[in-house]
Design a protein around this motif. Structure first.
Motif, PDB file in Angstrom:
ATOM      1  N   ASP A  40       4.391  -1.703 -32.335  1.00  0.00           N
ATOM      2  CA  ASP A  40       5.436  -2.383 -31.602  1.00  0.00           C
ATOM      3  C   ASP A  40       5.884  -3.657 -32.462  1.00  0.00           C
ATOM      4  OD1 ASP A  40       2.988  -3.587 -31.050  1.00  0.00           O
ATOM      5  OD2 ASP A  40       3.749  -4.518 -29.245  1.00  0.00           O
ATOM      6  N   ARG A  41       4.961  -4.091 -33.491  1.00  0.00           N
ATOM      7  CA  ARG A  41       5.515  -5.236 -34.189  1.00  0.00           C
ATOM      8  C   ARG A  41       4.890  -4.910 -35.469  1.00  0.00           C
ATOM      9  NH1 ARG A  41       1.092  -9.231 -31.354  1.00  0.00           N
ATOM     10  NH2 ARG A  41       2.611 -10.994 -31.818  1.00  0.00           N
ATOM     11  N   PHE A  46       2.192 -12.062 -37.817  1.00  0.00           N
ATOM     12  CA  PHE A  46       2.433 -13.201 -38.526  1.00  0.00           C
ATOM     13  C   PHE A  46       1.316 -13.522 -39.817  1.00  0.00           C
ATOM     14  CE2 PHE A  46      -0.205 -13.957 -34.895  1.00  0.00           C
ATOM     15  CZ  PHE A  46      -1.305 -14.534 -35.328  1.00  0.00           C
ATOM     16  N   THR A  94      -9.578 -19.199 -38.649  1.00  0.00           N
ATOM     17  CA  THR A  94      -9.325 -18.062 -38.729  1.00  0.00           C
ATOM     18  C   THR A  94      -8.649 -17.223 -37.379  1.00  0.00           C
ATOM     19  OG1 THR A  94     -11.488 -17.640 -39.823  1.00  0.00           O
ATOM     20  CG2 THR A  94     -10.564 -15.925 -38.990  1.00  0.00           C
ATOM     21  N   GLY A  95      -7.499 -16.672 -37.800  1.00  0.00           N
ATOM     22  CA  GLY A  95      -6.678 -16.030 -36.925  1.00  0.00           C
ATOM     23  C   GLY A  95      -5.550 -16.673 -36.508  1.00  0.00           C
ATOM     24  N   MET A  97      -1.747 -18.907 -37.272  1.00  0.00           N
ATOM     25  CA  MET A  97      -0.647 -18.846 -37.867  1.00  0.00           C
ATOM     26  C   MET A  97      -0.615 -19.648 -39.125  1.00  0.00           C
ATOM     27  SD  MET A  97       2.689 -18.362 -35.337  1.00  0.00           S
ATOM     28  CE  MET A  97       3.850 -17.504 -36.394  1.00  0.00           C
ATOM     29  N   HIS A 133      -3.613 -13.162 -44.647  1.00  0.00           N
ATOM     30  CA  HIS A 133      -3.442 -11.821 -44.311  1.00  0.00           C
ATOM     31  C   HIS A 133      -1.964 -11.616 -43.923  1.00  0.00           C
ATOM     32  CE1 HIS A 133      -4.933  -8.278 -41.716  1.00  0.00           C
ATOM     33  NE2 HIS A 133      -3.932  -7.769 -42.769  1.00  0.00           N
ATOM     34  N   SER A 137       1.474  -6.563 -43.674  1.00  0.00           N
ATOM     35  CA  SER A 137       0.686  -5.719 -44.890  1.00  0.00           C
ATOM     36  C   SER A 137      -0.320  -4.846 -44.443  1.00  0.00           C
ATOM     37  CB  SER A 137      -0.154  -7.084 -45.409  1.00  0.00           C
ATOM     38  OG  SER A 137      -1.221  -7.415 -44.530  1.00  0.00           O
ATOM     39  N   ASP A 138      -0.529  -4.613 -43.083  1.00  0.00           N
ATOM     40  CA  ASP A 138      -1.242  -3.372 -42.736  1.00  0.00           C
ATOM     41  C   ASP A 138      -0.062  -2.344 -42.358  1.00  0.00           C
ATOM     42  OD1 ASP A 138      -3.819  -4.697 -42.864  1.00  0.00           O
ATOM     43  OD2 ASP A 138      -4.207  -5.148 -40.880  1.00  0.00           O
ATOM     44  N   THR A 139       0.685  -2.712 -41.490  1.00  0.00           N
ATOM     45  CA  THR A 139       1.741  -1.910 -41.093  1.00  0.00           C
ATOM     46  C   THR A 139       3.008  -2.516 -40.688  1.00  0.00           C
ATOM     47  OG1 THR A 139      -0.065  -0.864 -39.619  1.00  0.00           O
ATOM     48  CG2 THR A 139       2.028   0.154 -39.728  1.00  0.00           C
ATOM     49  N   LEU A 145       1.575   4.934 -36.048  1.00  0.00           N
ATOM     50  CA  LEU A 145       0.094   4.602 -36.474  1.00  0.00           C
ATOM     51  C   LEU A 145      -0.712   5.921 -36.019  1.00  0.00           C
ATOM     52  CD1 LEU A 145       0.302   1.257 -34.759  1.00  0.00           C
ATOM     53  CD2 LEU A 145       0.576   1.860 -37.173  1.00  0.00           C
ATOM     54  N   VAL A 159      -6.542   0.890 -31.478  1.00  0.00           N
ATOM     55  CA  VAL A 159      -5.153   0.873 -31.938  1.00  0.00           C
ATOM     56  C   VAL A 159      -4.003   0.877 -30.591  1.00  0.00           C
ATOM     57  CG1 VAL A 159      -3.202   2.270 -33.344  1.00  0.00           C
ATOM     58  CG2 VAL A 159      -5.781   1.917 -34.184  1.00  0.00           C
ATOM     59  N   SER A 162      -4.161  -2.629 -29.305  1.00  0.00           N
ATOM     60  CA  SER A 162      -3.058  -3.443 -30.121  1.00  0.00           C
ATOM     61  C   SER A 162      -1.738  -3.385 -29.739  1.00  0.00           C
ATOM     62  CB  SER A 162      -3.802  -3.501 -31.454  1.00  0.00           C
ATOM     63  OG  SER A 162      -3.523  -2.371 -31.994  1.00  0.00           O
ATOM     64  N   VAL A 163      -1.472  -2.032 -29.888  1.00  0.00           N
ATOM     65  CA  VAL A 163       0.279  -2.174 -29.455  1.00  0.00           C
ATOM     66  C   VAL A 163       0.563  -2.014 -28.028  1.00  0.00           C
ATOM     67  CG1 VAL A 163       0.321  -0.739 -31.682  1.00  0.00           C
ATOM     68  CG2 VAL A 163       0.012   0.695 -29.773  1.00  0.00           C
TER      69      VAL A 163
ATOM     70  N   ARG B 198      -2.956  -8.803 -29.267  1.00  0.00           N
ATOM     71  CA  ARG B 198      -3.650  -8.099 -27.887  1.00  0.00           C
ATOM     72  C   ARG B 198      -5.063  -7.987 -28.136  1.00  0.00           C
ATOM     73  NH1 ARG B 198       1.105  -5.195 -28.295  1.00  0.00           N
ATOM     74  NH2 ARG B 198       2.465  -5.565 -26.572  1.00  0.00           N
ATOM     75  N   LYS B 199      -5.874  -7.911 -27.161  1.00  0.00           N
ATOM     76  CA  LYS B 199      -7.334  -7.501 -27.258  1.00  0.00           C
ATOM     77  C   LYS B 199      -7.404  -6.187 -27.666  1.00  0.00           C
ATOM     78  CE  LYS B 199      -8.504 -10.185 -23.288  1.00  0.00           C
ATOM     79  NZ  LYS B 199      -8.790 -10.221 -21.940  1.00  0.00           N
ATOM     80  N   SER B 200      -8.344  -5.839 -28.590  1.00  0.00           N
ATOM     81  CA  SER B 200      -8.481  -4.569 -29.100  1.00  0.00           C
ATOM     82  C   SER B 200     -10.140  -4.158 -29.083  1.00  0.00           C
ATOM     83  CB  SER B 200      -7.985  -4.391 -30.347  1.00  0.00           C
ATOM     84  OG  SER B 200      -8.348  -4.743 -31.466  1.00  0.00           O
ATOM     85  N   THR B 362      -6.853  -2.592 -46.023  1.00  0.00           N
ATOM     86  CA  THR B 362      -6.484  -3.909 -46.455  1.00  0.00           C
ATOM     87  C   THR B 362      -7.329  -4.929 -46.149  1.00  0.00           C
ATOM     88  OG1 THR B 362      -5.187  -4.148 -44.370  1.00  0.00           O
ATOM     89  CG2 THR B 362      -4.025  -3.244 -46.056  1.00  0.00           C
ATOM     90  N   LEU B 367      -7.559  -2.590 -38.250  1.00  0.00           N
ATOM     91  CA  LEU B 367      -7.775  -1.833 -37.391  1.00  0.00           C
ATOM     92  C   LEU B 367      -7.481  -0.284 -37.659  1.00  0.00           C
ATOM     93  CD1 LEU B 367      -8.699  -1.786 -34.271  1.00  0.00           C
ATOM     94  CD2 LEU B 367      -6.305  -2.529 -33.629  1.00  0.00           C
TER      95      LEU B 367
END
Lengths: 401, 401
Positions: A40-41, A46, A94-95, A97, A133, A137-139, A145, A159, A162-163, B198-200, B362, B367
């Motif tokens: 979805d993003r 970021f 970490t995490g 922006m 990161h 770069s992942d998707t 997915l 997964v 997360s979406v 989001r929490k995963s 990556t 995930l």
């Protein structure tokens, strides 16, 4: 009597699509995905710091001993900050922006802090762009997915979370009735008379179906043709699949085939050239399309045929790809019969190889042997097997457990 | 920093016995047996006909063409009948008691019936004692059927049913809390701001624990030391095990280690020479004995450490023997670091061999790669692996699925 292969094909031909349903994410584990899951993003959404440290703008002056004054602090979960000049840094967690204007992250371990706490000095070489990161770069947003047909395990659940899929479209499971037959059977909490035994097959079948996330309803039918017909009619009206055990042999009270016929169930076959599980009756109702797996009553036959026929049927029904595989059998064996034999084995993973070992048994009534089986090896009619040859395998327990 | 082996031993040393509980048979699937299950009667409980046909008394006159007049009919589930003379037979159904005075069963397929329906003629040779499943031939009354520590699968459920265990004593599961931390996390059904995700991990952990039959409670803690301490205190009071993800790195808002210490949790270790999963914090509360697995916040690290540490800990806690095994890795590999590496792989059973293939990723935030893993291969610090060598394996999915 038909061959095992023919019987198997007839069963698979009755695989049926029962449609889809929306389930909450927390109930989706083990179900089969019926929609394509797209990002979805961007992932990450970021440019994300992968270390705790400082973010800077890399220049030709970014070398050891260079000092950066601290201009801010970027926490994970806070809006993006901005780095305004190349002599300053923003602390990043970490995490978080990466701040606007920054392009490189240096971890605390490679820094020393000034005594007044207002600046950091570089203590190691820095590579432009390190410890970030990068967005997408992942998707990238919109990328697929998870395909339909995915069995949703814990990683897939992550997964989906997360979406933002709080509701997930999955394949509907068939409504299943499990039926025991036989006047000799009493309930688990009853004390059997000398000529009675307790029901066991329905409990095994319920536990087996539970592993497929099916909650089945349970019935017991007495050996009376008229009663059978009445009770079976109501089951045919309300269920997609019926698993029966018992009542399909040659006995005087094996009324099931007659009851099936009277109620409009068309027989696909009755009896297969196989052992165990030979008096297996299989068919489908003409109008309701209810599929009937009517297994022989003894525990080993019901257990074997459930794995041999029902599980592949269910996988095809749900669109799950479950390729078969072979194992090494640790003895020589000759099948001198015209039957396909399914021999109960335990398996071990030894040096990366899957080795099967036969479990001795007193016959098809031997409920205790089942608990020792990891699966069945399949030996074709007339087949001769050398010791340590590869043979096809029907698993009944997950491997390596 | 401690080695992986030392860390693993420290985790295993905190395996705890949480006692036993009685559960209904229908909820016992997948649980660990905490009592010895013995046969409450002989199995089979009586000399049982294994065929539909007739029961006779074998004599020297039991040869082809011999005629037996029909003296009765023995149905499964009916009291034992008696055969009074050697010239008569009693029809017996599969599962019925062999009549008193009879010692041999002949199946209908080897008989012809007289026109008046009153007698059968033998059409084949008969062996004395054939087609009878003798009382106690599977197991004698009082014999042990299932040992404690047995994981109750569908076959075991059938055994329990047959001996009348409507309630089963099983090992109690620990009460588990799953906690996510991090201000950047929002719920699945929320739309994250640009700097949020989001929490995963908690959803993956819940699904993982569900496979172990644990229903865990879920919490989210914000990155504030005071709040953390308050909320954590209540969790320590009410749970045996806490699985946390996030908040244990070097960041300014990684308050967990400080909160743990303030509340009387003794650290066993923090950080392990391994990748992924290095900033793993593990400890136990001094008085409540609550065990804390505090995993790094990124999805791959949490998922890896759950399988590497928590599952072996849970198996030891429940008394389940789960031997490890090796797989063939299909490439050469050199671990030039001082870390134990856990590399995500997919596995295939090819020609009876279990072959592992590396999944490209990556990094530890990836995930999506997790969904493709069947497990991790373990590569020791400094280890060089030839192509197709056997390496230790940590499964994350059941093999062959």
């Amino acid at each position: 009597m038909i061959s095992f292969e023919t019987a198997f094909q007839k069963v698979m031909a009755f695989a049926t699509d029962y449609g889809t349903e929306l389930v909450p994410l927390k109930n989706a584990s083990g179900r089969v995905l019926a929609e394509i899951i797209a990002a979805d993003r961007d992932f990450p959404p970021f440019d994300r710091s992968t270390k705790d440290g400082i973010a800077i703008k890399f220049t030709s002056h970014t070398i050891s001993n260079r000092v950066y004054s601290i201009a801010g602090l970027a926490q994970a979960g806070s809006p993006q900050q901005e780095l305004l000049d190349t002599g300053s840094c923003i602390e990043v967690m970490t995490g978080a922006m990466v701040p606007k204007g920054a392009d490189t992250v240096i971890m605390y371990e490679h820094l020393s802090k000034s005594e007044d706490g207002r600046s950091f000095t570089l203590e190691q070489e820095v590579k432009k762009g390190q410890n970030i990161h990068y967005q997408g770069s992942d998707t990238g947003e919109g990328e697929s997915l998870l395909p339909t047909g995915t069995v949703l395990g814990p990683a897939e659940i992550g997964v989906l979370a997360s979406v933002g899929k709080s509701m997930v479209l999955v394949k509907k499971l068939p409504r299943i009735a499990v039926i025991s037959t036989g006047n000799e059977l009493v309930d688990v909490d009853q004390t059997p008379r000398p000529y009675q035994i307790r029901k066991s097959n329905v409990h095994s079948l319920q536990a087996l179906l539970g592993k497929e996330h099916v909650v089945a309803d349970e019935f017991h039918f007495q050996d009376s043709l008229e009663k059978l017909k009445q009770e079976l009619q109501s089951v045919l009206d309300n269920y997609d699949v019926v698993l029966l055990s018992g009542g399909v042999s040659k006995g005087k009270f094996d009324f099931l085939p007659e009851a099936f016929e009277a109620l409009g169930v068309t027989k696909a076959f009755h009896k297969v050239l196989q052992r165990p599980g030979k008096p297996f009756w299989f068919g489908r109702h003409n109008t309701s399309n209810t599929v009937l797996f009517s297994f022989p009553g003894n525990p080993v036959s019901t257990y074997a045929n459930y794995h041999i026929y029902f599980i592949p049927w269910l996988n095809k029904t749900l669109g799950v790809h479950a390729p078969g595989f072979d194992v090494f059998l640790d003895e020589a064996l000759a099948n001198t019969t015209d039957l396909t034999l399914f021999i109960g084995v335990s398996t071990n993973l030894e040096n990366g190889k899957l080795i099967a070992q036969r479990i001795s048994t007193t016959g098809s009534g031997d409920l205790l042997a089942l608990a020792k089986y990891d699966g069945f090896v399949k030996i074709y009619p007339g087949q001769k097997i050398e010791k340590n040859a590869l043979v096809p395998f029907v698993p009944t327990k997950p491997l390596g457990e």
